[in-house]
Design a protein around this motif. Structure first.
Motif, short mmCIF file in Angstrom:
data_model
loop_
_atom_site.label_atom_id
_atom_site.label_comp_id
_atom_site.label_asym_id
_atom_site.label_seq_id
_atom_site.Cartn_x
_atom_site.Cartn_y
_atom_site.Cartn_z
N ASP A 81 1.02 -1.23 0.16
CA ASP A 81 -0.14 -0.09 0.10
C ASP A 81 0.85 1.24 0.05
O ASP A 81 1.55 1.71 0.93
N LEU A 82 0.93 1.83 -0.97
CA LEU A 82 1.89 3.05 -1.22
C LEU A 82 1.38 4.40 -0.51
O LEU A 82 2.17 5.36 -0.38
N GLU A 83 0.17 4.45 -0.47
CA GLU A 83 -0.53 5.67 0.18
C GLU A 83 0.20 5.86 1.54
O GLU A 83 0.52 7.24 1.65
N PRO A 84 0.51 5.32 2.37
CA PRO A 84 0.95 5.86 3.50
C PRO A 84 2.59 6.27 3.38
O PRO A 84 2.81 7.26 4.15
N LEU A 85 3.17 5.41 2.31
CA LEU A 85 4.58 6.03 2.34
C LEU A 85 4.62 7.14 1.48
O LEU A 85 5.28 8.03 1.86
N ARG A 86 3.52 7.25 0.48
CA ARG A 86 3.55 8.87 -0.07
C ARG A 86 3.24 9.86 0.83
O ARG A 86 3.97 11.06 0.78
N GLU A 87 2.08 9.62 1.80
CA GLU A 87 1.90 10.84 2.60
C GLU A 87 3.08 10.91 3.65
O GLU A 87 3.17 12.05 3.98
N ALA A 88 3.71 9.94 4.13
CA ALA A 88 5.02 10.14 4.96
C ALA A 88 6.03 10.90 4.39
O ALA A 88 6.41 11.98 4.93
N LEU A 89 6.23 10.78 3.00
CA LEU A 89 7.28 11.75 2.19
C LEU A 89 6.66 13.01 2.02
O LEU A 89 7.41 13.69 2.06
N HIS A 90 5.42 13.01 1.64
CA HIS A 90 4.95 14.27 1.44
C HIS A 90 4.95 15.30 2.83
O HIS A 90 5.26 16.42 2.74
N LEU A 91 4.56 14.76 3.86
CA LEU A 91 4.66 15.47 5.18
C LEU A 91 6.06 15.71 5.51
O LEU A 91 6.42 16.86 6.04
N ALA A 92 7.33 14.72 5.36
CA ALA A 92 8.49 15.15 5.44
C ALA A 92 8.95 16.30 4.52
O ALA A 92 9.88 17.22 5.05
N LEU A 93 8.59 16.27 3.22
CA LEU A 93 8.83 17.44 2.48
C LEU A 93 8.19 18.85 2.93
O LEU A 93 8.78 19.75 2.92
N THR A 94 6.83 18.78 3.44
CA THR A 94 6.24 19.96 3.86
C THR A 94 7.00 20.37 5.09
O THR A 94 7.29 21.70 5.18
N GLN A 95 7.44 19.59 5.85
CA GLN A 95 8.17 20.17 7.11
C GLN A 95 9.60 20.63 6.76
O GLN A 95 10.11 21.81 7.36
N LEU A 96 10.09 20.29 5.68
CA LEU A 96 11.25 20.68 5.22
C LEU A 96 11.16 22.06 4.38
O LEU A 96 11.96 22.83 4.86
N GLN A 97 10.28 22.21 3.88
CA GLN A 97 9.88 23.54 3.13
C GLN A 97 9.74 24.52 4.23
O GLN A 97 10.16 25.41 3.95
N ALA A 98 8.88 24.11 5.25
CA ALA A 98 8.88 25.04 6.52
C ALA A 98 10.23 25.39 7.05
O ALA A 98 10.51 26.67 7.49
N GLU A 99 11.01 24.31 7.20
CA GLU A 99 12.35 25.02 7.68
C GLU A 99 13.02 25.65 6.86
O GLU A 99 13.84 26.60 7.40
N LEU A 100 13.13 25.19 5.49
CA LEU A 100 13.71 26.04 4.64
C LEU A 100 13.36 27.51 4.56
O LEU A 100 14.04 28.42 4.26
N GLY A 101 12.12 27.79 4.51
CA GLY A 101 11.29 28.96 4.59
C GLY A 101 11.86 29.88 5.80
O GLY A 101 12.30 31.04 5.67
#
Length: 109
Positions: A81-101
């Motif tokens: 089931d790829l959806e939980p893996l995709r969501e985890a990656l998307h969340l990590a990217l979102t958090q990185l975006q906030a940190e970079l901003g």
């Protein structure tokens, strides 16, 4: 070593170059996150491809949560089931975006 320290090490402390690299990583995170969400939930090959692309960039800036999420997605199979893996990656990217901003906002213009 955090993201800003890692980039400053790569740029030899050149603040203007560090800012440009931060801006580029932020742009890439945004684009990659949008591409990730646009992939069909059962398209394993494309999910693995985008995870592989993101993984390389995440390692450069020492974004551990992002590259660990990429590794999990890259280790998956088409039957998973790829959806939980995709969501985890998307969340990590979102958090990185906030940190970079935030890091960009703290740098001198």
């Amino acid at each position: 070593m955090n993201t800003i320290d890692q980039l400053q090490a790569l740029t030899g402390g050149n603040r203007a170059l560090t800012r440009r690299l931060l801006e580029e990583v932020l742009r890439s995170c945004t684009d990659d996150g949008q591409q990730l969400l646009a992939i069909a939930h059962d398209d394993h090959p494309r999910m693995v491809d985008i995870a592989h692309k993101i993984h390389g960039a995440a390692r450069i800036v020492q974004a551990r949560a992002v590259y660990e999420a990429c590794e999990a997605l890259e280790a998956s199979t088409a039957q998973d089931d790829l959806e939980p893996l995709r969501e985890a990656l998307h969340l990590a990217l979102t958090q990185l975006q906030a940190e970079l901003g935030q890091t960009l906002a703290e740098l001198d213009p």
